[in-house]
Design a protein around this motif. Structure first.
Motif, PDB file in Angstrom:
ATOM      1  N   LEU C  63       0.857  -1.185   0.000  1.00  0.00           N
ATOM      2  CA  LEU C  63       0.000   0.000   0.000  1.00  0.00           C
ATOM      3  C   LEU C  63       0.891   1.233   0.000  1.00  0.00           C
ATOM      4  N   TYR C  64       0.480   2.265  -0.713  1.00  0.00           N
ATOM      5  CA  TYR C  64       1.281   3.493  -0.759  1.00  0.00           C
ATOM      6  C   TYR C  64       0.353   4.696  -0.856  1.00  0.00           C
ATOM      7  N   GLY C  65       0.870   5.845  -0.502  1.00  0.00           N
ATOM      8  CA  GLY C  65       0.073   7.082  -0.510  1.00  0.00           C
ATOM      9  C   GLY C  65      -0.366   7.461  -1.910  1.00  0.00           C
ATOM     10  N   LYS C  66      -1.444   8.215  -2.013  1.00  0.00           N
ATOM     11  CA  LYS C  66      -2.045   8.568  -3.302  1.00  0.00           C
ATOM     12  C   LYS C  66      -1.085   9.268  -4.255  1.00  0.00           C
ATOM     13  N   TYR C  67      -0.195  10.086  -3.713  1.00  0.00           N
ATOM     14  CA  TYR C  67       0.657  10.891  -4.586  1.00  0.00           C
ATOM     15  C   TYR C  67       2.108  10.413  -4.564  1.00  0.00           C
ATOM     16  N   ALA C  68       2.317   9.203  -4.042  1.00  0.00           N
ATOM     17  CA  ALA C  68       3.682   8.684  -3.950  1.00  0.00           C
ATOM     18  C   ALA C  68       4.214   8.309  -5.330  1.00  0.00           C
ATOM     19  N   GLY C  69       5.523   8.536  -5.517  1.00  0.00           N
ATOM     20  CA  GLY C  69       6.212   8.003  -6.671  1.00  0.00           C
ATOM     21  C   GLY C  69       6.087   8.786  -7.956  1.00  0.00           C
ATOM     22  N   THR C  70       6.863   8.311  -8.948  1.00  0.00           N
ATOM     23  CA  THR C  70       6.931   8.906 -10.269  1.00  0.00           C
ATOM     24  C   THR C  70       6.417   7.862 -11.260  1.00  0.00           C
ATOM     25  N   GLU C  71       5.566   8.286 -12.197  1.00  0.00           N
ATOM     26  CA  GLU C  71       5.062   7.339 -13.195  1.00  0.00           C
ATOM     27  C   GLU C  71       6.152   7.005 -14.200  1.00  0.00           C
ATOM     28  N   ILE C  81       7.651   4.326  -9.682  1.00  0.00           N
ATOM     29  CA  ILE C  81       8.911   4.116  -8.984  1.00  0.00           C
ATOM     30  C   ILE C  81       8.914   5.070  -7.798  1.00  0.00           C
ATOM     31  N   MET C  82       9.191   4.531  -6.599  1.00  0.00           N
ATOM     32  CA  MET C  82       9.172   5.375  -5.395  1.00  0.00           C
ATOM     33  C   MET C  82      10.243   4.891  -4.424  1.00  0.00           C
ATOM     34  N   ARG C  83      10.591   5.727  -3.478  1.00  0.00           N
ATOM     35  CA  ARG C  83      11.489   5.301  -2.399  1.00  0.00           C
ATOM     36  C   ARG C  83      10.730   4.356  -1.469  1.00  0.00           C
ATOM     37  N   GLU C  84      11.421   3.353  -0.925  1.00  0.00           N
ATOM     38  CA  GLU C  84      10.718   2.396  -0.065  1.00  0.00           C
ATOM     39  C   GLU C  84      10.015   3.101   1.085  1.00  0.00           C
ATOM     40  N   ASP C  85      10.558   4.222   1.506  1.00  0.00           N
ATOM     41  CA  ASP C  85       9.960   4.948   2.622  1.00  0.00           C
ATOM     42  C   ASP C  85       8.572   5.494   2.290  1.00  0.00           C
ATOM     43  N   ASP C  86       8.213   5.550   1.015  1.00  0.00           N
ATOM     44  CA  ASP C  86       6.865   5.990   0.631  1.00  0.00           C
ATOM     45  C   ASP C  86       5.863   4.844   0.655  1.00  0.00           C
ATOM     46  N   ILE C  87       6.362   3.640   0.867  1.00  0.00           N
ATOM     47  CA  ILE C  87       5.460   2.484   0.987  1.00  0.00           C
ATOM     48  C   ILE C  87       4.988   2.422   2.430  1.00  0.00           C
ATOM     49  N   LEU C  88       3.677   2.318   2.607  1.00  0.00           N
ATOM     50  CA  LEU C  88       3.107   2.361   3.956  1.00  0.00           C
ATOM     51  C   LEU C  88       3.116   0.998   4.626  1.00  0.00           C
ATOM     52  N   ALA C  89       2.745  -0.044   3.855  1.00  0.00           N
ATOM     53  CA  ALA C  89       2.585  -1.357   4.482  1.00  0.00           C
ATOM     54  C   ALA C  89       2.581  -2.457   3.427  1.00  0.00           C
ATOM     55  N   ILE C  90       2.899  -3.668   3.864  1.00  0.00           N
ATOM     56  CA  ILE C  90       2.774  -4.862   3.029  1.00  0.00           C
ATOM     57  C   ILE C  90       1.468  -5.539   3.434  1.00  0.00           C
TER      58      ILE C  90
END
Lengths: 91, 91, 91, 91, 91, 91, 91
Positions: C63-71, C81-90
């Protein structure tokens, strides 16, 4: 390099290389259309800090960002002084 | 890679790969509708810093964010110079 | 996972899971009303950094935040593609 | 706690406690006047990081700031996921 | 101190001391002209962190900035919870 | 120094020195034209932190920036409390 | 240097060198057109901090940015007090 200036910490004094005022095909570019120079010659280098060892040396030709550094007048000539980290590359 | 440029610290010089100007089905995309390229070839790599060891090598094809880096003209060609941390991935 | 992409440092490539276009009671949600997906499958994981050891593995659903990462478009498909720190949970 | 979610790093999943919709004297508060809950029950706890050891445990009732965390829907129920540092106190 | 609340990390729960509603010469100050209290009694103290050892103890009277902390209702009474670093002094 | 106040961490309590209300030539300056004092006497000093050892002592006269510190009323008198780092110099 | 001021930490007191009020060709520049001086003489130096060892000494002539430092009146004269890091170079 008879310039009498000792930049503090990780700063570098740069003598900007004047921007070309002719295009490759010989058309003269009016003053306002010329890009601000982004290339220059290193004329003085600080001693660096514990965190930042200096890489550039006097005489190096360097590239830097358009808005990098502070303008400085020394012996009637214009120089830029900036932190080494604002220098992009040695060419 | 005869390019005479040494990026400082953790910077990388990239030669952008031109964006396709035809869609998969052969339709030509007008210049203004083309996406700014986000893919490029690494042509020069800095030495890194104590905190940042370099990962990419010359010749790697990399992806980077749309607004990453500073434009640079070397020997009449356009390049980008950016910190390695602005590179997203090697493809 | 035949995807040929190596994310740099602590980045992760994620294949978003398409948002449901039917409600539980079978009503079809028009495209514009669908929530942007926030769930995806990890398809490539960077090596991490000295400061950040990677936790997620290829194949994890995250799960990740709505605006996390680059398309990112790879082989014609959309990824993030995002930094692992933008991932909230498995999950 | 059959909830299948593993929060990354120093994150915590919280099940908000529904705000009271009656005042102490029994007056019913309309939906829009109710305060957003700031109390909840911890349902999943990340492993922490080198810098941040976790303090809260599953089952703890915690207080958190009004705008803390990201809303999350798991198995049709609403949860919040936030960094432990956004939790103010255990009650 | 029968208050059942354990502040996390370097946080402190404070019971504000009601602002005087009479001037020294006995004039009653209307509610809206009273300054928000900046003095309070410490009622609960967190365990601190590796970086921040706690100094204040339960029962201390402390001064804090006007906008410090988050309001908290516990057992029907109003408290403030703030990081110890927002406390200015013990009086 | 009978002032009963213990500043936390690296804070200092200062008694501002009243600004002169006459110019050198004897002209009285109206209240609103007087500069806010920037000189004061140290009346209480915190214990410092691991990162910040205290330099000033009780009784020192110090200079500080115009907007430094928080106003504080103790025993009916006005003081300022600020971090030692906001003190510019001892005079 | 009979100036009675001890700058705290890594601060330096500088006596600005008055800007020239004549151009090279002898034209008098009106007060408002004169550049604020950026050159000065160091008159007092702090002890430095663990992180910042001092480089400049009393008597050094230094260059600093236009907006560096805080103005200070000592014994009726105007000085600037700034962190050594705001000093660009020794000339």
């Amino acid at each position: 390099m008879g310039l009498n200036v000792k930049p503090l910490s990780d700063r570098v004094v740069i003598e900007p290389v004047a921007a070309e005022n002719k295009t490759a095909s010989g058309i003269i570019i009016p003053e306002t259309a010329k890009e601000k120079p982004q290339k220059g010659k290193v004329v003085a280098v600080g001693k660096g800090t514990k965190k930042h060892e200096m890489t550039v040396k006097e005489g190096d030709t360097v590239l830097y960002g358009k808005y990098a550094g502070t303008e400085l007048k020394l012996d009637g000539k214009d120089y830029l002084i900036m932190r080494e980290d604002d220098i992009l590359a040695i060419v």
